[in-house]
Design a protein around this motif. Structure first.
Motif, short mmCIF file in Angstrom:
data_model
loop_
_atom_site.label_atom_id
_atom_site.label_comp_id
_atom_site.label_asym_id
_atom_site.label_seq_id
_atom_site.Cartn_x
_atom_site.Cartn_y
_atom_site.Cartn_z
N ILE A 350 0.85 -1.19 0.00
CA ILE A 350 0.00 0.00 0.00
C ILE A 350 0.89 1.24 0.00
CG2 ILE A 350 -1.80 1.28 1.23
CD1 ILE A 350 -2.71 -1.33 2.48
N VAL A 351 0.68 2.11 -0.98
CA VAL A 351 1.50 3.32 -1.13
C VAL A 351 0.59 4.54 -1.19
CG1 VAL A 351 3.35 4.42 -2.45
CG2 VAL A 351 3.12 1.93 -2.50
N THR A 352 0.98 5.63 -0.51
CA THR A 352 0.17 6.86 -0.51
C THR A 352 0.94 8.04 -1.08
OG1 THR A 352 0.82 7.78 1.64
CG2 THR A 352 -0.84 6.04 1.66
N ILE A 353 0.19 8.99 -1.62
CA ILE A 353 0.72 10.29 -2.04
C ILE A 353 -0.09 11.33 -1.28
CG2 ILE A 353 1.23 11.83 -3.97
CD1 ILE A 353 0.77 9.39 -5.81
N GLU A 354 0.55 12.12 -0.42
CA GLU A 354 -0.20 13.02 0.44
C GLU A 354 0.41 14.43 0.45
OE1 GLU A 354 -1.28 11.12 4.31
OE2 GLU A 354 -0.05 9.46 3.55
N ASP A 355 -0.42 15.39 0.78
CA ASP A 355 0.03 16.78 0.87
C ASP A 355 -0.83 17.52 1.90
OD1 ASP A 355 1.34 19.16 0.40
OD2 ASP A 355 0.10 19.69 -1.34
N GLU A 360 1.53 9.25 10.57
CA GLU A 360 2.36 8.16 10.07
C GLU A 360 1.66 6.83 10.34
OE1 GLU A 360 6.25 8.41 11.74
OE2 GLU A 360 6.59 10.47 11.04
N LEU A 361 1.51 6.03 9.29
CA LEU A 361 0.83 4.75 9.38
C LEU A 361 1.85 3.61 9.23
CD1 LEU A 361 -2.25 5.54 7.10
CD2 LEU A 361 -2.12 5.71 9.59
N GLU A 362 1.98 2.80 10.25
CA GLU A 362 2.95 1.71 10.21
C GLU A 362 2.52 0.66 9.18
OE1 GLU A 362 5.05 -1.49 13.28
OE2 GLU A 362 3.65 0.03 14.02
N GLY A 363 3.48 0.17 8.41
CA GLY A 363 3.20 -0.87 7.43
C GLY A 363 2.70 -0.34 6.10
N ILE A 364 2.71 0.98 5.92
CA ILE A 364 2.25 1.61 4.68
C ILE A 364 3.33 2.58 4.21
CG2 ILE A 364 0.54 3.20 3.70
CD1 ILE A 364 -1.51 1.95 5.61
N VAL A 365 3.63 2.57 2.91
CA VAL A 365 4.63 3.47 2.35
C VAL A 365 3.95 4.81 2.04
CG1 VAL A 365 6.27 3.87 0.47
CG2 VAL A 365 5.89 1.54 1.33
N GLN A 366 4.39 5.88 2.72
CA GLN A 366 3.77 7.20 2.54
C GLN A 366 4.75 8.15 1.88
OE1 GLN A 366 2.49 6.98 6.94
NE2 GLN A 366 0.94 8.35 6.06
N SER A 367 4.32 8.82 0.81
CA SER A 367 5.17 9.78 0.10
C SER A 367 4.54 11.17 0.16
CB SER A 367 5.39 9.36 -1.35
OG SER A 367 4.16 9.18 -2.02
N GLN A 368 5.40 12.19 0.18
CA GLN A 368 4.99 13.58 0.38
C GLN A 368 5.14 14.38 -0.91
OE1 GLN A 368 4.10 15.69 3.33
NE2 GLN A 368 3.75 17.07 1.62
N VAL A 369 4.09 15.10 -1.29
CA VAL A 369 4.17 16.01 -2.44
C VAL A 369 5.16 17.12 -2.12
CG1 VAL A 369 2.89 17.77 -3.73
CG2 VAL A 369 1.86 15.53 -3.30
N ILE A 392 -3.31 2.08 -3.85
CA ILE A 392 -2.72 3.42 -3.94
C ILE A 392 -3.70 4.43 -3.37
CG2 ILE A 392 -1.79 5.19 -5.49
CD1 ILE A 392 -1.35 2.93 -7.57
N LEU A 393 -3.20 5.30 -2.52
CA LEU A 393 -4.00 6.44 -2.04
C LEU A 393 -3.43 7.72 -2.65
CD1 LEU A 393 -5.93 8.07 -0.22
CD2 LEU A 393 -4.22 7.91 1.59
N VAL A 394 -4.25 8.41 -3.43
CA VAL A 394 -3.89 9.71 -3.98
C VAL A 394 -4.63 10.75 -3.15
CG1 VAL A 394 -3.85 11.19 -6.03
CG2 VAL A 394 -3.66 8.71 -6.28
N GLY A 395 -3.89 11.52 -2.37
CA GLY A 395 -4.51 12.45 -1.42
C GLY A 395 -5.63 13.28 -2.00
N GLU A 396 -5.47 13.77 -3.21
CA GLU A 396 -6.51 14.57 -3.86
C GLU A 396 -6.35 14.52 -5.38
OE1 GLU A 396 -8.27 19.15 -4.05
OE2 GLU A 396 -6.79 18.61 -2.52
N THR A 397 -7.44 14.32 -6.09
CA THR A 397 -7.43 14.40 -7.54
C THR A 397 -7.74 15.85 -7.91
OG1 THR A 397 -8.15 12.10 -7.76
CG2 THR A 397 -8.45 13.52 -9.68
#
Length: 564
Positions: A350-355, A360-369, A392-397
């Motif tokens: 599970i991978v996220t893109i956030e801004d 912080e969520l353990e066990g999930i790959v979180q990336s920062q805009v 995939i989590l896209v923080g906002e479309t």
């Protein structure tokens, strides 16, 4: 007292205190927020609170009182209990036989005056007018709340940097550094943070005005005035907050974002800071985030019955896009974090893109805009596609480019979650179409849309049962014999009648019939009509169900949802 009816907007224009254009802007904003016009004009810096109060004093022939210099004895204070004074925003001034003279910011508020008369056993009420600032000042002084913070406000009234110099923007970098280290400034901000956490505030607003700096807390989704120190402390406050957040204290012309950590009562908090230049200086908003207070269980969302089944079916699909929609501050991120926490496993990437990344969520790959480094939602999403993700989590479309990459991911076997800003769930289709996404792509990639709002929960300590008014029952389409609930206001809920918030949902599942309608460009109204026939509950219906169960009030239902 005979109440003289006036139209405030027309009066302010007539007196030259606001322009026609300013009044129109305020009225447009009022349609969105539902705020009282006078308070809204003050917040938008179109008129000062003092000018407004003195104008109403003249036209209503009601005496203006300046509470900050008025001495009110304890024998008078006890005539109105703390609970009533805070609930109705009134200050007792003197007793004349069976008549009680009070200070109030809106002497035309017949509801408050009549309710106060009833609460005080039929005592006649004679109102005098004052400002909201004066009311808050007197409440704190007479009834004790925020006493330490108010004491610090008084201590900084004689700040060494003059108001004229600050307003002219001539404070030097050296002076700003000195101000940020000033002991009173440090104490003020520390006390403000402690009080905000104690009051369960999600945000602190620091808003410079012409004469004062207005400090407000957002508690259970509603902003509440706390203190209003003099304008000449503004630079010191902002400079201190910038230093804490690693921001450029010399840069006042552009918005800045930063953060800092603070431990309060043995708990750690992240504080997100945003600055915005305004007419009287930089506006600052601080969002307070506590990892320990965040509940990430599906049960905490309060979904029951068919809605719960639809929700669980949607989030456990293996592919497709699921959008969560709603305005800023409606809890979309918390819902998505809860979903990810409930579906994560060692077998899924599970991978996220956030801004920004809020928790912080353990066990999930979180990336920062990071726009400066060209790490936008769309560029990060393309990179993530090469990371072998399952979810995939896209923080906002936000744009067509991001939407197209997300759709491509969904069509190639990935489960994608994202957010949109729409009024209801079916409105997501219209929003994507407006971005330029082809309807057949929307239909084939989107599994469903979850719209949500946050409604305040009735305080359990002062909850009471009442019979609904017939006209209100008719408007909401419920039996006239229905009982509803409300909070009377107590120490547990800071006299508001509410404590905490809950989400209400509208769950729109896209099946084959609705896919065909989207592809053939059917209108949003037609799509929503079919979805309702298939069992979709609207936001209004979901919120009304919570009210009839005694969880929230009908006032909240009408505040956070629109009529179907």
């Amino acid at each position: 007292m005979e109440r003289k009816k006036i139209f405030l907007g027309e009066l302010l224009v007539k007196e030259g205190l606001v322009t026609e254009g300013q009044l129109k802007s305020a009225l447009d904003e009022q349609k969105k927020t539902g705020e009282i016009l006078g308070a809204l004009l003050v917040r938008m810096n179109f008129v000062t609170e003092d000018n407004l109060a003195h104008l109403l004093s003249r036209y209503l022939d009601v005496e203006y009182v300046e509470l900050t210099s008025l001495q009110i004895g304890p024998e008078v204070v006890k005539l109105i209990p703390d609970r009533l004074a805070r609930r109705y925003g009134v200050i007792p001034l003197e007793k004349k036989g069976n008549k009680l003279v009070v200070a109030i910011s809106n002497p035309q508020d017949a509801f408050v005056i009549d309710e106060l008369r009833r609460e005080l056993g039929g005592t006649e009420i004679e109102p005098k007018i004052t400002t909201t600032f004066n009311i808050n000042y007197a409440l704190d002084k007479l009834y004790g709340s925020k006493a330490e913070l108010r004491g610090l406000v008084n201590a900084v009234r004689e700040e060494k940097i003059s108001k004229e110099k600050i307003q002219a923007g001539k404070t030097t970098l050296e002076e700003m550094k000195d101000l940020s280290d000033d002991a009173l400034t440090v104490q003020f901000i520390d006390r403000m943070l402690v009080d905000a956490v104690k009051d369960r505030a999600s945000d602190i607003h620091i808003e410079p005005g012409k004469e004062f700096v207005f400090v407000r807390f957002r508690i259970d989704g509603v902003l509440k005035d706390i203190v209003a120190p003099p304008r000449n402390i503004h630079d010191a406050l902002v400079s201190r907050i910038k230093v804490m957040s690693n921001l450029d204290i010399a840069e006042k012309r552009i918005p800045q974002d930063g953060k800092f950590e603070r431990e309060i009562d043995s708990a750690s908090y992240d504080v997100r800071v945003s600055t915005l230049p305004s007419i009287y200086g930089e506006n600052v908003v601080m969002r307070i985030l506590s990892r320990s207070s965040l509940s990430l269980s599906l049960d905490s969302l309060g979904l029951e019955g068919d809605d719960g089944v639809r929700f669980n079916t949607l989030i456990r699909r293996s592919n497709g896009i699921i959008f969560v929609t709603g305005p800023t501050g409606s809890g979309k991120t918390t819902t998505l974090y809860t979903v990810l926490e409930s579906i994560k496993s060692r077998e899924k990437n599970i991978v996220t893109i956030e801004d920004p990344i809020e928790y912080e969520l353990e066990g999930i790959v979180q990336s920062q805009v990071n726009v400066k480094a060209n790490l936008t939602f769309s560029t990060l999403l393309r990179a993530i596609m090469r990371q072998d993700p399952n979810v995939i989590l896209v923080g906002e479309t936000r744009d067509m480019e991001t939407a197209e990459v997300a759709i491509r991911a969904a069509l190639t076997g990935h489960l994608v979650f994202s957010t949109l800003h729409t009024n209801d769930a079916p409105g997501a289709v219209t929003r994507l179409t407006d971005m330029g996404v082809e309807p057949f792509l929307i239909a084939n990639s989107t599994s469903g849309v979850i719209a949500q709002r946050l409604a305040r929960v009735i305080c359990p300590k002062c909850k009471e049962k009442i019979l609904i008014k017939p006209e209100l029952a008719k408007e909401l389409g419920i039996p006239a014999s229905s009982y509803i609930y409300q909070g009377k206001g107590c120490e547990n809920c800071f006299k508001t009648g509410y404590r905490g918030r809950l989400a209400v949902f509208e769950i729109f599942v896209i099946d084959e019939e609705i896919r065909e309608m989207i592809t053939s460009r059917a209108s949003g109204v037609e799509v929503k009509k079919v979805a309702r026939k298939k069992g979709m509950r609207t936001l209004r219906e979901a919120a009304l169900d919570k009210a009839l169960k005694g969880i929230t009030t009908l006032e909240e239902v009408m505040r956070v949802t629109e009529k179907d």
